[in-house]
Design a protein around this motif. Sequence first.
Motif, PDB file in Angstrom:
ATOM      1  N   SER A   1       6.352 -10.121  16.138  1.00 38.86           N
ATOM      2  CA  SER A   1       7.439  -9.347  16.744  1.00 38.86           C
ATOM      3  C   SER A   1       8.762 -10.025  16.391  1.00 38.86           C
ATOM      4  O   SER A   1       9.481 -10.503  17.257  1.00 38.86           O
TER       5      SER A   1
ATOM      6  N   ALA B   1      12.093  -5.504   8.209  1.00 39.09           N
ATOM      7  CA  ALA B   1      11.321  -6.288   9.175  1.00 39.09           C
ATOM      8  C   ALA B   1      11.651  -7.758   9.016  1.00 39.09           C
ATOM      9  O   ALA B   1      11.941  -8.228   7.912  1.00 39.09           O
TER      10      ALA B   1
ATOM     11  N   CYS C   1       7.031 -11.004   8.371  1.00 36.70           N
ATOM     12  CA  CYS C   1       6.132  -9.887   8.038  1.00 36.70           C
ATOM     13  C   CYS C   1       5.888  -9.828   6.532  1.00 36.70           C
ATOM     14  O   CYS C   1       4.777  -9.572   6.073  1.00 36.70           O
TER      15      CYS C   1
ATOM     16  N   ASN D   1       3.838  -5.900   5.085  1.00 39.44           N
ATOM     17  CA  ASN D   1       4.839  -4.850   4.889  1.00 39.44           C
ATOM     18  C   ASN D   1       4.380  -3.820   3.862  1.00 39.44           C
ATOM     19  O   ASN D   1       3.638  -4.124   2.939  1.00 39.44           O
TER      20      ASN D   1
ATOM     21  N   TRP E   1       9.138  -2.335   5.983  1.00 36.95           N
ATOM     22  CA  TRP E   1       8.618  -2.413   7.350  1.00 36.95           C
ATOM     23  C   TRP E   1       7.098  -2.547   7.332  1.00 36.95           C
ATOM     24  O   TRP E   1       6.447  -2.250   6.324  1.00 36.95           O
ATOM     25  N   ALA E   2       6.549  -2.944   8.473  1.00 31.24           N
ATOM     26  CA  ALA E   2       5.110  -3.163   8.569  1.00 31.24           C
ATOM     27  C   ALA E   2       4.435  -1.974   9.258  1.00 31.24           C
ATOM     28  O   ALA E   2       4.628  -1.757  10.453  1.00 31.24           O
TER      29      ALA E   2
ATOM     30  N   VAL F   1       1.860   0.294  11.237  1.00 30.71           N
ATOM     31  CA  VAL F   1       0.866   0.009  12.279  1.00 30.71           C
ATOM     32  C   VAL F   1       0.186   1.298  12.739  1.00 30.71           C
ATOM     33  O   VAL F   1       0.728   2.397  12.570  1.00 30.71           O
TER      34      VAL F   1
ATOM     35  N   SER G   1      -1.696  -3.780  12.616  1.00 33.68           N
ATOM     36  CA  SER G   1      -1.234  -3.595  11.245  1.00 33.68           C
ATOM     37  C   SER G   1      -2.240  -2.742  10.492  1.00 33.68           C
ATOM     38  O   SER G   1      -3.450  -2.897  10.641  1.00 33.68           O
TER      39      SER G   1
ATOM     40  N   TYR H   1      -1.061  -7.656  14.866  1.00 33.72           N
ATOM     41  CA  TYR H   1      -0.373  -6.567  15.559  1.00 33.72           C
ATOM     42  C   TYR H   1       1.120  -6.747  15.312  1.00 33.72           C
ATOM     43  O   TYR H   1       1.627  -7.865  15.432  1.00 33.72           O
ATOM     44  N   VAL H   2       1.805  -5.680  14.976  1.00 35.16           N
ATOM     45  CA  VAL H   2       3.247  -5.801  14.723  1.00 35.16           C
ATOM     46  C   VAL H   2       3.992  -4.914  15.725  1.00 35.16           C
ATOM     47  O   VAL H   2       3.664  -3.738  15.892  1.00 35.16           O
TER      48      VAL H   2
ATOM     49  N   CYS I   1       8.039  -3.017  12.952  1.00 32.96           N
ATOM     50  CA  CYS I   1       6.947  -2.141  12.534  1.00 32.96           C
ATOM     51  C   CYS I   1       7.454  -0.750  12.177  1.00 32.96           C
ATOM     52  O   CYS I   1       8.520  -0.325  12.608  1.00 32.96           O
TER      53      CYS I   1
ATOM     54  N   GLN J   1       6.066   2.918  12.785  1.00 37.33           N
ATOM     55  CA  GLN J   1       5.015   3.485  13.618  1.00 37.33           C
ATOM     56  C   GLN J   1       5.106   4.996  13.756  1.00 37.33           C
ATOM     57  O   GLN J   1       4.206   5.627  14.263  1.00 37.33           O
TER      58      GLN J   1
END
Lengths: 422, 237
Positions: A134, A284, A288, A294, A298-299, A301, A308, A315-316, A321, A323
């Motif tokens: 995070s 991000a 990450c 990534n 961004w990552a 999820v 991820s 977990y991002v 993230c 999303q």
Amino acid sequence: MTLDRRSFIGKGAAIAAASLGAPMVMAAGGKPRVVIVGGGAGGATAARYIAKGSKGEIDVTLVEPTRKYYTCFFSNLYLGGFRELSSIGHTYGKLAADYGINVVHDWAVGIDRDAKTVTLAGGDVLPYDRLVLSPGIDFVDGAVPGWDISAQNAMPHAYKAGSQSELLKAQINAMPQGGTYVMVAPPNPFRCPPGPYERVSMVAHALKASNPTAKIIIADPKPKFSKMALFQEGWGNHYDGMIDWIGQDFGGDNVKVDPGAMTVDIDGEVVKADVCNVIPAMKAGRICELAGVNDGNWAPVSGHTMQSRIDENIYVLGDACSQGDMPKSGFSANSQAKVAAMAIRGALTDSKVFPAKFSNTCWSLLGTDDGVKVGATYQATDEKIAKVDGFISKTGEGGDLRKATYEESIGWYAGIISDMFG
Amino acid sequence: MRWLIGVIVALNAFGGAAVRAESGVGAIGDTKRGASIFRKCKGCHQVGQGAKNRVGPHLNGIFGRKAAAVDGFFYSKGIRRAASDGLVWDLERLDAYLENPKALVSGTRMSFPGLKDAHDRADVLAYLRRFSDKPSDIPEAAPTARLQEVELSPETLALVGDPEYGEYLSAECTTCHQRDGSDEGIPSITHWPAGDFVVAMHAYKRKIRPHPVMQMMAGRLDDEEIAALAAYFENVE
């Protein structure tokens, strides 16, 4: 996804033994280990909810470089003179003392996904069974020609709160009478969609009192922005004639800066700035990228768990993230952290797992007692976190309602801070 | 929605004919019977010529009036909040308020247990309506000539929530409402009797209570989830 607890305990013990002399590696006594990188709205909330819910069954380590965390949310109110900086700074003492969280003040500089370890700048290696990233945001290199991180003193971003916020406020206070404040606004997606525009409102509020002939120019690469009608109405009501917004249609996307000369070139027109607040394009937080989770900036999820899409043990959360429909906000990160905490507890212990639910509300202050808000609820689909329902303040609302909205935001701040830090 | 039985109550007037003639669209209730029931209210509220504020504000012109709008009356924080959220006294809200004041407005000082009988409420409201401006217009002004109220079934009210589920769901609430019960800008929701909590949440869900964030949050909670939250917050540490 099933977990063979015996096998990971064995592995964890081997790693712990291998990194003897690393004082931060706890002898976990066979307990599953969660490492959380980043102690903001996502990470601090996840740490607290995992520790609180598991009642000692899960070993929680929170890695956060700063000893005092300044929230980005409400940092604009500090610029406007509505808050003291000290009121938005928070420490991790309660998370350590009341929740048994191992708080480590260090930078995470490497992640070995096969060995399931996090390496810290100080050299320590933390093994994990589940990892939460995070880290918030970093800036895209070269996003604003002429600007890089070495120019952040001349042209602050103040988009990570703390010393940058103080610097920007000092520069605003030092502006000559009738001077010019230029903001270079970021392209989508970015942290806190109403943030740049609330900031302009707050800067205008401060200048109106100390420097009423000052001007504010926003060079914006976007054709429109969050709560646009509400902000523009508010600017007309409170700061008429002070603020010039130059959107994409008028060349706001064609900007370069010269931090040495303190000039901003907006579509060929060179403006001399007394303060230049450059908020570059975002990505991000760098960890990450280092973790290899990534896809682009961004990552990605899964909305069901915040796992991820690249590594199910990671977990991002929050800004870092991608999303789906939720904006990048502290409220969103806090909401996502609770879903992740539940999923992680469910994976590592026998706790119940309920369907993911998310929500977000963003309050913005336009002027004294003039608050507005936008918000929505979300649910997880296989594809993304999808918006269910939403609301937004209306233009022309009465003063009582706006005041109540502002007061509500103060209540929310107190609520989320105690939700994050205990 | 498996627990919910929507009951549409179309209110019948006892002395409907006279009122119907007056309003032209349909009766709210029996004004004569309402005048008699209003005796329960008179300890605190005056209505009619020369009515003054007493323990409660006078009720002349109550229909269509914004909440907390009588000059010179000191209103509770709860009702002032509802007013700033946009509460206006139309027939539907007045009816909900009379049924259970605290369900519509948390923290109201109107310590009245409520009129549980829909006919009683209709009659009192028919009586009060005579002291509002242009009473004949009011049913048309808001589409409330006939009250359509979705009541909570006994099954819904009797539903016992799972506090553990409530604790998970509560995470959404506690981003704003503080778990320790402090109320700075945002009201406290801890240690409410579960029944009051359930009624309040359904009032938001049905958009009888005015706050847009709460309407949205409650809007997607089903009966079981509302009961779970009520069970959790009733005994939260």
